[in-house]
Design a protein around this motif. Structure first.
Motif, PDB file in Angstrom:
ATOM      1  N   VAL A 168       5.255  -2.538  19.302  1.00 33.30           N
ATOM      2  CA  VAL A 168       4.714  -3.304  18.173  1.00 33.30           C
ATOM      3  C   VAL A 168       3.231  -3.597  18.400  1.00 33.30           C
ATOM      4  O   VAL A 168       2.824  -3.948  19.506  1.00 33.30           O
ATOM      5  CB  VAL A 168       5.509  -4.627  17.992  1.00 33.30           C
ATOM      6  CG1 VAL A 168       5.563  -5.418  19.291  1.00 33.30           C
ATOM      7  CG2 VAL A 168       4.949  -5.478  16.865  1.00 33.30           C
ATOM      8  N   PRO A 169       2.401  -3.451  17.343  1.00 32.49           N
ATOM      9  CA  PRO A 169       1.015  -3.924  17.421  1.00 32.49           C
ATOM     10  C   PRO A 169       0.997  -5.442  17.238  1.00 32.49           C
ATOM     11  O   PRO A 169       1.689  -5.965  16.365  1.00 32.49           O
ATOM     12  CB  PRO A 169       0.319  -3.220  16.248  1.00 32.49           C
ATOM     13  CG  PRO A 169       1.341  -2.283  15.667  1.00 32.49           C
ATOM     14  CD  PRO A 169       2.681  -2.773  16.074  1.00 32.49           C
ATOM     15  N   ILE A 170       0.205  -6.138  18.035  1.00 29.18           N
ATOM     16  CA  ILE A 170       0.110  -7.592  17.937  1.00 29.18           C
ATOM     17  C   ILE A 170      -1.353  -7.991  17.963  1.00 29.18           C
ATOM     18  O   ILE A 170      -2.116  -7.531  18.818  1.00 29.18           O
ATOM     19  CB  ILE A 170       0.856  -8.284  19.096  1.00 29.18           C
ATOM     20  CG1 ILE A 170       2.346  -7.933  19.070  1.00 29.18           C
ATOM     21  CG2 ILE A 170       0.675  -9.803  19.025  1.00 29.18           C
ATOM     22  CD1 ILE A 170       3.119  -8.477  20.267  1.00 29.18           C
ATOM     23  N   GLY A 171      -1.737  -8.879  17.021  1.00 34.97           N
ATOM     24  CA  GLY A 171      -3.110  -9.364  17.014  1.00 34.97           C
ATOM     25  C   GLY A 171      -3.634  -9.579  15.614  1.00 34.97           C
ATOM     26  O   GLY A 171      -2.897  -9.500  14.632  1.00 34.97           O
ATOM     27  N   GLY A 172      -4.937  -9.883  15.519  1.00 35.08           N
ATOM     28  CA  GLY A 172      -5.573 -10.176  14.242  1.00 35.08           C
ATOM     29  C   GLY A 172      -5.706  -8.969  13.354  1.00 35.08           C
ATOM     30  O   GLY A 172      -5.334  -7.858  13.706  1.00 35.08           O
ATOM     31  N   LYS A 173      -6.311  -9.184  12.182  1.00 36.44           N
ATOM     32  CA  LYS A 173      -6.327  -8.124  11.175  1.00 36.44           C
ATOM     33  C   LYS A 173      -7.361  -7.041  11.470  1.00 36.44           C
ATOM     34  O   LYS A 173      -7.255  -5.934  10.942  1.00 36.44           O
ATOM     35  CB  LYS A 173      -6.570  -8.711   9.795  1.00 36.44           C
ATOM     36  CG  LYS A 173      -7.945  -9.332   9.569  1.00 36.44           C
ATOM     37  CD  LYS A 173      -8.060  -9.852   8.143  1.00 36.44           C
ATOM     38  CE  LYS A 173      -9.443 -10.427   7.858  1.00 36.44           C
ATOM     39  NZ  LYS A 173      -9.557 -10.908   6.482  1.00 36.44           N
ATOM     40  N   LYS A 174      -8.364  -7.304  12.309  1.00 34.37           N
ATOM     41  CA  LYS A 174      -9.395  -6.295  12.564  1.00 34.37           C
ATOM     42  C   LYS A 174      -9.002  -5.321  13.670  1.00 34.37           C
ATOM     43  O   LYS A 174      -9.325  -4.143  13.620  1.00 34.37           O
ATOM     44  CB  LYS A 174     -10.725  -6.979  12.890  1.00 34.37           C
ATOM     45  CG  LYS A 174     -11.344  -7.682  11.682  1.00 34.37           C
ATOM     46  CD  LYS A 174     -12.726  -8.214  12.011  1.00 34.37           C
ATOM     47  CE  LYS A 174     -13.367  -8.846  10.776  1.00 34.37           C
ATOM     48  NZ  LYS A 174     -14.718  -9.370  11.073  1.00 34.37           N
ATOM     49  N   ALA A 175      -8.341  -5.812  14.703  1.00 32.30           N
ATOM     50  CA  ALA A 175      -7.897  -4.952  15.804  1.00 32.30           C
ATOM     51  C   ALA A 175      -6.756  -5.647  16.516  1.00 32.30           C
ATOM     52  O   ALA A 175      -6.661  -6.878  16.515  1.00 32.30           O
ATOM     53  CB  ALA A 175      -9.037  -4.666  16.760  1.00 32.30           C
ATOM     54  N   GLN A 176      -5.894  -4.845  17.111  1.00 31.85           N
ATOM     55  CA  GLN A 176      -4.737  -5.411  17.801  1.00 31.85           C
ATOM     56  C   GLN A 176      -4.499  -4.669  19.109  1.00 31.85           C
ATOM     57  O   GLN A 176      -5.054  -3.618  19.360  1.00 31.85           O
ATOM     58  CB  GLN A 176      -3.474  -5.297  16.923  1.00 31.85           C
ATOM     59  CG  GLN A 176      -3.608  -5.846  15.520  1.00 31.85           C
ATOM     60  CD  GLN A 176      -3.990  -4.795  14.500  1.00 31.85           C
ATOM     61  OE1 GLN A 176      -3.685  -3.625  14.671  1.00 31.85           O
ATOM     62  NE2 GLN A 176      -4.640  -5.228  13.436  1.00 31.85           N
ATOM     63  N   ILE A 197      -5.503  -0.301  15.420  1.00 30.30           N
ATOM     64  CA  ILE A 197      -5.785  -1.007  14.168  1.00 30.30           C
ATOM     65  C   ILE A 197      -4.668  -0.666  13.189  1.00 30.30           C
ATOM     66  O   ILE A 197      -4.495   0.498  12.810  1.00 30.30           O
ATOM     67  CB  ILE A 197      -7.145  -0.611  13.570  1.00 30.30           C
ATOM     68  CG1 ILE A 197      -8.268  -0.947  14.548  1.00 30.30           C
ATOM     69  CG2 ILE A 197      -7.365  -1.322  12.240  1.00 30.30           C
ATOM     70  CD1 ILE A 197      -9.641  -0.486  14.069  1.00 30.30           C
ATOM     71  N   PHE A 198      -3.898  -1.667  12.800  1.00 28.73           N
ATOM     72  CA  PHE A 198      -2.809  -1.497  11.840  1.00 28.73           C
ATOM     73  C   PHE A 198      -2.969  -2.484  10.689  1.00 28.73           C
ATOM     74  O   PHE A 198      -3.644  -3.505  10.824  1.00 28.73           O
ATOM     75  CB  PHE A 198      -1.452  -1.744  12.511  1.00 28.73           C
ATOM     76  CG  PHE A 198      -0.862  -0.537  13.191  1.00 28.73           C
ATOM     77  CD1 PHE A 198       0.075   0.245  12.555  1.00 28.73           C
ATOM     78  CD2 PHE A 198      -1.254  -0.193  14.474  1.00 28.73           C
ATOM     79  CE1 PHE A 198       0.621   1.355  13.176  1.00 28.73           C
ATOM     80  CE2 PHE A 198      -0.719   0.910  15.113  1.00 28.73           C
ATOM     81  CZ  PHE A 198       0.225   1.696  14.457  1.00 28.73           C
ATOM     82  N   MET A 199      -2.307  -2.202   9.604  1.00 27.77           N
ATOM     83  CA  MET A 199      -2.235  -3.158   8.513  1.00 27.77           C
ATOM     84  C   MET A 199      -1.412  -4.359   8.958  1.00 27.77           C
ATOM     85  O   MET A 199      -0.566  -4.254   9.844  1.00 27.77           O
ATOM     86  CB  MET A 199      -1.597  -2.503   7.277  1.00 27.77           C
ATOM     87  CG  MET A 199      -2.381  -1.315   6.751  1.00 27.77           C
ATOM     88  SD  MET A 199      -1.664  -0.606   5.253  1.00 27.77           S
ATOM     89  CE  MET A 199      -1.966  -1.938   4.086  1.00 27.77           C
ATOM     90  N   LYS A 200      -1.649  -5.513   8.341  1.00 30.07           N
ATOM     91  CA  LYS A 200      -0.958  -6.739   8.717  1.00 30.07           C
ATOM     92  C   LYS A 200       0.499  -6.717   8.250  1.00 30.07           C
ATOM     93  O   LYS A 200       0.809  -6.233   7.163  1.00 30.07           O
ATOM     94  CB  LYS A 200      -1.660  -7.950   8.110  1.00 30.07           C
ATOM     95  CG  LYS A 200      -3.064  -8.186   8.624  1.00 30.07           C
ATOM     96  CD  LYS A 200      -3.646  -9.461   8.055  1.00 30.07           C
ATOM     97  CE  LYS A 200      -3.831  -9.386   6.563  1.00 30.07           C
ATOM     98  NZ  LYS A 200      -4.434 -10.617   6.024  1.00 30.07           N
ATOM     99  N   MET A 201       1.363  -7.255   9.088  1.00 32.49           N
ATOM    100  CA  MET A 201       2.762  -7.410   8.710  1.00 32.49           C
ATOM    101  C   MET A 201       2.902  -8.449   7.594  1.00 32.49           C
ATOM    102  O   MET A 201       2.274  -9.505   7.635  1.00 32.49           O
ATOM    103  CB  MET A 201       3.598  -7.846   9.923  1.00 32.49           C
ATOM    104  CG  MET A 201       5.070  -8.069   9.607  1.00 32.49           C
ATOM    105  SD  MET A 201       6.003  -8.718  11.038  1.00 32.49           S
ATOM    106  CE  MET A 201       6.147  -7.216  12.016  1.00 32.49           C
TER     107      MET A 201
END
Length: 236
Positions: A168-176, A197-201
């Motif tokens: 799972v990617p974890i973190g803010g909207k700019k980079a995780q 860098i992923f879109m926000k859940m």
């Protein structure tokens, strides 16, 4: 040697490599994007399949599936079906009747239903809040999340089997950070694999937009609690 062949050589899981050979990414992309399916200039780039939704870059998507250590007959929960290409690869490894795939977006759910289910009709495709997982089919051997969570998704972690793996990617909207989390007793094994860098859940345990009324309500409650705490501390 082409980009597709280079990517194939990088795959460590032999069953995933066979799936990569068998499943044609072109079959899952919109018509205008099919020609870019294995284009070396786009292997590392995400595609916008709608004005607001992207599909994960091919090189990253394959890497994520590779570090999941997929095996035959494992039960897999996928959060974010998207165009269904990565779902198809998982199905080729574990068996299509062993996958629960959740998509929250109306447009992408209909897209996946029309493109994915005609090829893999036994996949359980659901339109619901992926941040909650799907307890009816739990526990899962593997969970893969194609959207960035604000923290470790506790509802998803609870639905893992002992020694099960979630990526799972974890973190803010700019980079995780990209994390591989293994369920081991009371304390998970957490490995940071790299930066992504992923879109926000979206959903209950996802991110709230700044203009979301729930976000404003939560902030007001937090401010009220902080004022009460401050008043209490000053009195003592």
């Amino acid at each position: 040697m082409g980009a597709k062949e280079d990517l194939l050589r990088s795959i460590k899981n032999s069953k995933l490599a066979n799936a990569f050979i068998k499943v044609n990414r072109e079959d899952f992309l919109p018509q205008l994007l099919k020609k870019y399916a294995y284009d070396p200039n786009y292997i590392d780039k995400p595609f916008y399949v709608t004005p607001n939704i992207t599909t994960t870059a091919l090189s990253l998507g394959i890497y994520i599936l590779d570090i999941l250590n997929l095996e035959e007959n494992q039960k897999v929960l996928e959060i974010g079906t998207g165009i269904g290409y990565y779902t198809a690869l998982i199905a080729e490894v574990v068996g299509e009747n062993n996958i629960v795939s959740i998509e929250i977006d109306d447009t992408m759910f209909e897209y996946a239903k029309n493109v994915l289910l005609i090829r893999y009709p036994l996949i359980k495709l659901l339109k619901t809040d992926g941040s909650l997982g799907y307890e009816k089919e739990a526990p899962y051997d593997r969970i893969v999340v194609w959207a960035a969570a604000p923290t470790i998704p506790c509802k998803l972690y609870d639905q893992l089997k002992e020694n099960g793996i979630m990526v799972v990617p974890i973190g803010g909207k700019k980079a995780q950070g990209l994390y591989r989390i293994t369920k081991t007793g009371y304390e998970p094994k957490i490995e940071r694999i790299g930066d992504v860098i992923f879109m926000k859940m979206r959903g209950l345990f996802g991110f709230y937009d700044n203009d979301d009324p729930n976000e404003r309500r939560i902030k007001k409650l937090e401010e009220k609690v902080n004022r009460l705490l401050s008043k209490f501390m000053n009195q003592n």
